[in-house]
Structures are given as structure tokens and as C-alpha cells.
Design a protein around this motif. Structure first.
Motif, mmCIF file in Angstrom:
data_model
loop_
_atom_site.group_PDB
_atom_site.id
_atom_site.type_symbol
_atom_site.label_atom_id
_atom_site.label_comp_id
_atom_site.label_asym_id
_atom_site.label_seq_id
_atom_site.Cartn_x
_atom_site.Cartn_y
_atom_site.Cartn_z
ATOM 1 N N ALA B 2 0.763 -1.096 -0.131
ATOM 2 C CA ALA B 2 -0.009 0.050 -0.073
ATOM 3 C C ALA B 2 0.882 1.245 0.128
ATOM 4 C CB ALA B 2 -0.970 0.101 1.437
ATOM 5 N N HIS B 5 -2.429 5.542 3.119
ATOM 6 C CA HIS B 5 -2.661 5.015 4.376
ATOM 7 C C HIS B 5 -3.722 5.986 5.104
ATOM 8 C CE1 HIS B 5 0.879 2.550 3.724
ATOM 9 N NE2 HIS B 5 1.460 3.738 3.218
ATOM 10 N N HIS B 30 -7.295 -2.556 6.293
ATOM 11 C CA HIS B 30 -6.115 -1.978 5.505
ATOM 12 C C HIS B 30 -4.831 -2.644 6.062
ATOM 13 C CE1 HIS B 30 -3.374 0.999 4.092
ATOM 14 N NE2 HIS B 30 -2.873 1.042 5.423
ATOM 15 N N CYS B 34 -1.102 -3.905 4.830
ATOM 16 C CA CYS B 34 -0.208 -2.819 5.145
ATOM 17 C C CYS B 34 0.577 -3.263 6.376
ATOM 18 C CB CYS B 34 -0.815 -1.772 4.958
ATOM 19 S SG CYS B 34 0.391 -0.413 5.308
ATOM 20 N N LEU B 154 -11.000 2.094 0.809
ATOM 21 C CA LEU B 154 -9.982 0.932 0.825
ATOM 22 C C LEU B 154 -10.169 0.115 -0.407
ATOM 23 C CD1 LEU B 154 -7.897 -0.471 2.068
ATOM 24 C CD2 LEU B 154 -9.452 -2.025 3.093
ATOM 25 N N LEU B 172 -5.719 3.047 0.801
ATOM 26 C CA LEU B 172 -6.748 3.810 1.602
ATOM 27 C C LEU B 172 -6.598 5.140 1.381
ATOM 28 C CD1 LEU B 172 -8.165 2.564 4.983
ATOM 29 C CD2 LEU B 172 -7.867 4.952 4.365
#
Lengths: 224, 217
Positions: B2, B5, B30, B34, B154, B172
Motif C-alpha cells: 500500500a 494510508h 487495510h 499493510c 479502501l 486507503l
């Protein structure tokens, strides 16, 4: 007898070690409950919480667990009472937290979290469930969809207990107005909006104080 | 991995346990994708652990320990996580904890049509936030809109982009009421994402307001 069962682990994150699971539970519990009262166990000059919790994890050591109980149960009760919970309910929740610590002890991984933090997470989840009547979604460390960390970061080489000592030192160093919001968030369990309302400051100020305190922590850990 | 964030305040409130279910669902899902955010949350939790040790103790009742000791029994055994099972082909579209809310397969979701751009599925949660799965069809653009509050999006499959960047699986987008954007999907694939809002979206021109009822709770 060795029992292996799949457990989804709200309290654990990352790899789980295989604790020793060979035991004669009847005899240990029997001799144990008869003879030892946790409050009588001396905690002076004792090894740290992490060592005790590891003894529970690896050896199902009930004396180590009694020491953990003596040290942490009254604090968990205090934590529960911060949200305005009556003493009897707080007591039950502290008991239940400690029961979960015992039952889930195989999930404790001292590389991932210090003992105090692992216990904090269990107490926090119970508080969300029983006092706030909310649900806390958590990832599953065994999920095939989980993306593993590509490599160990520098922080991973510091064991969690040492890391926690530094976190503690750093928290003690924070200016009072930052420490206050950190405490209201983590100990009292208030949302950022609730903290803003209670202190009569803007929501953005609460967030920036939290952010600053966290950045300080992260920078301090990088220095080592 | 990812690139986009959640902002730090949300990760911290998740660590403290005050984020609420809808927001926690997006954060934790997420985090499954991540490792960086997992390590931030675990460091924030260390603050909680450190503070717990400093909480003024409230004495437990004298009978409390015996009650507890009588219930101890044997700790639960656990299964060791085995990385071998995590083959890419076995990867579900929906990581936990989202999977336990919506099931394994996007095809089995009872999608409701969403005004020409795709489909949505509302996810019941017990807090004030509204979580939903969105399936935006390939090659569509969501009419330009702002937000009355915060919105988390997300991405779980496919891709969308707006003026802030390009978002793929695990990314995200954490937006607040100041953002006005016009996300577009790629021409080749539908985009499935988890969106969490704390109030209905606000469209900036008259015609797209026709879309608005579909975004409402």
C-alpha cells in the motif's frame, strides 16, 4: 496429551509460537489453588512482567501467573473504573481479562509486544465489548490474504520489552498537555471528540497533540 | 504494498480502542494489507501498555483470586501460522476482518444498483459510521462530489484514480470535508472498494444530486 486447535486470535498478531502443551492439568491446578493466594506473593525484586508472562506461555507456570495477577489485576480494575464503571463490574472485567491472559497465553509473542501491552490489548477489547457495547474488527494473523512484512525493520531488532522501557521514558518526558490527551485516549478510552469536548479545545488540537506525542516516540526509537 | 494510508489519528484511535466499528473495519482490513500500518498500531499500543502499568491500582476483593484460580484449567493450544498456505492463488479478495462481514466471494454479495456507475452493498455496523462495499464498473467516473465529513475508501480489487493519486489494492484514501474529487475507474476492470463515511456525500452540481440518494444510508 498435545492439543492443537485453530484459534482466531483477536489478541495476537503475527506469528504464534508453539508453547509446550504437554501437561497434567489436574494435579497442577489442585495443588495450586489450595496453597497460594496471589496477594501474598511478594513482587519485590521479581523478574519483570514479560518474564512472568513467558513462563505462563511456555510452562503454564501458575505461580508466574499469580504474580502477573497481583501486579496487573488491580490496575486493570482501575482502568475499567476510569470509564465510570462501578467497582463490582470493574472487578469482574479485571478477572475476565486475567482469565483470557491465561487461556490465550500461547499467543503472547515477546518480539511483537511487551507483556503490559499484550495485556492492555486484551483489557481494551473487553472494555469495548462490555462497557462501550461495540464491536472491534481485528485482522486474522493466519489469513492467507494478509501481506507479511517484507523484511525486519530496525525496530524489530529491539525486543518489545526494551522498546516499552523507551516508550515509558518518552511518555514521562512529554509535556503535560500532551501526556494528558494520550492518557485520556488510551486509559480512559475516550474518543478524540470526547476528549475535545471534555477539555474544551478544538478536535484538531487533540489530534495534533496525539500526533506530536507519537512522532516523538517514533523518533526516539529511531535513535537507538 | 500500500502507498496510501489512514491518517495517524485514526490509527491511534484504533490502537486505543475508540475508533468505532465501521472505521475499525476499514483500518483493520487495510492493516491486513499493510505491514507499515500494523507496526504503527503496535507501537501506539505500547503507549497503552506503558500507561496501564501506571494506572492507580484498585484493590481486588480477597476472594477474587480463588474464584479465578478455580476456572483456570489448561490454556488453549494454538496453531502456528504457516506462510506456505499464503499462496497468491488462494488469496481471497476480502481479507479479514472484512471477510466475516461480507463473505468470501464478490459474486455472492447481494449488490444493489447504484445509478449507472455500479453497485453497492451496505454493511451493517453498530456505530454511527456507515460502511459499504462499492463496485464501480470499469471506465466510469463518479460525479464530482465533496463530503460532509470524513470518508475512507479502501481498494480491494481494480483501481481508481483522482487528482490525489492512483489507488490499487490495499491503498486507503482518507479524505475530509475539504476534499472535492471525481474518482474514475480504469477502463479494463471494475473497482471494488470498502467505503466508510460518517454522513452522506455532498454533490457539487445539480444533476449528480440524482446520484446522491443512492449514497445515503
Amino acid at each position: 496429551m498435545i492439543g492443537i486447535a485453530a484459534v482466531t486470535s483477536p489478541e495476537g498478531m503475527g506469528l504464534v509460537r508453539c508453547g509446550r502443551r504437554v501437561q497434567d492439568n489436574n494435579s497442577t491446578v489442585q495443588s495450586w489453588t489450595g496453597n497460594i493466594v496471589a496477594s501474598e506473593v511478594s513482587t519485590a525484586d521479581e523478574p519483570d512482567l514479560d518474564t512472568h508472562l513467558l513462563r505462563v506461555t511456555i510452562d503454564e507456570d501458575q505461580i508466574a501467573f499469580a504474580i502477573l495477577y497481583a501486579r496487573m489485576a488491580p490496575r486493570i480494575k482501575g482502568l475499567m473504573m476510569r470509564l465510570g464503571t462501578d467497582a463490582a463490574t470493574a472487578e469482574e472485567l479485571a478477572q475476565e481479562t486475567m482469565l483470557r491472559v491465561w487461556r490465550k497465553s500461547a499467543l503472547f509473542n515477546p518480539k511483537k509486544a511487551s507483556a503490559a501491552t499484550w495485556i492492555f490489548a486484551i483489557a481494551r477489547n473487553l472494555r469495548i465489548d462490555r462497557i462501550r457495547h461495540e464491536v472491534r474488527p481485528e485482522l486474522d494473523p493466519n489469513d492467507p490474504a494478509l501481506i507479511p512484512a517484507p523484511q525486519l525493520s530496525a525496530e524489530d531488532f529491539v525486543d518489545a520489552r526494551k522498546r516499552q522501557e523507551r516508550v515509558r521514558a518518552c511518555l514521562n518526558d512529554l509535556p503535560e498537555y500532551q501526556r494528558q490527551v494520550v492518557g485520556m485516549s488510551f486509559v480512559e478510552g475516550l474518543s478524540h471528540q470526547e476528549i475535545a469536548d471534555r477539555l474544551d479545545i478544538p478536535l484538531g488540537t487533540v489530534k495534533s497533540r496525539l500526533r506530536l506525542s507519537f512522532e516523538k516516540l517514533r523518533n526516539m526509537l529511531r535513535k537507538f | 504494498m500500500a502507498i496510501y494510508h489512514p491518517k495517524l489519528d485514526l490509527l491511534m484511535s484504533y490502537a486505543a480502542g475508540s475508533s468505532g466499528e465501521s472505521w475499525g473495519l476499514a483500518i483493520a482490513t487495510h492493516m491486513a494489507l499493510c505491514p507499515d500500518c500494523r507496526s504503527i498500531v503496535s507501537l501506539a499500543e505500547e503507549m497503552g501498555g506503558s500507561l496501564l502499568e501506571d494506572v492507580a491500582p484498585e484493590p481486588m476483593n480477597s476472594s477474587s483470586w480463588e474464584q479465578l484460580a478455580s476456572q483456570l484449567g489448561s490454556p488453549e493450544a494454538v496453531q502456528i501460522a504457516s506462510p506456505e498456505t499464503a499462496t497468491p492463488s488462494a488469496q481471497p479478495t476480502f481479507p479479514e476482518p472484512l471477510r466475516r462481514y461480507v463473505g468470501n466471494d464478490a459474486k455472492d454479495i447481494p449488490w444493489k444498483r447504484l445509478s449507472g456507475v455500479g453497485y453497492q452493498h451496505l454493511i451493517p455496523t453498530r456505530d454511527l459510521g456507515q460502511a459499504r462495499l462499492l463496485k464501480i464498473l470499469a471506465g466510469r467516473t463518479i460525479p464530482q462530489h465533496g463530503h460532509r465529513g470524513r470518508e475512507l475508501t479502501l481498494v480491494l480489487s481494480g483501481f481508481f484514480s483522482d487528482h490525489l493519486g492512483e489507488f490499487t489494492r490495499g491503498d486507503l484514501e482518507d479524505t475530509d470535508e475539504d476534499l472535492i474529487h471525481q474518482p474514475a475507474t480504469s477502463a479494463h476492470a471494475d473497482c471494488i472498494c470498502l467505503a466508510v463515511t460518517d454522513s452522506p456525500l455532498r454533490f457539487t452540481s445539480l444533476i449528480p444530486r440524482l446520484v446522491q440518494p443512492f449514497f445515503r444510508i
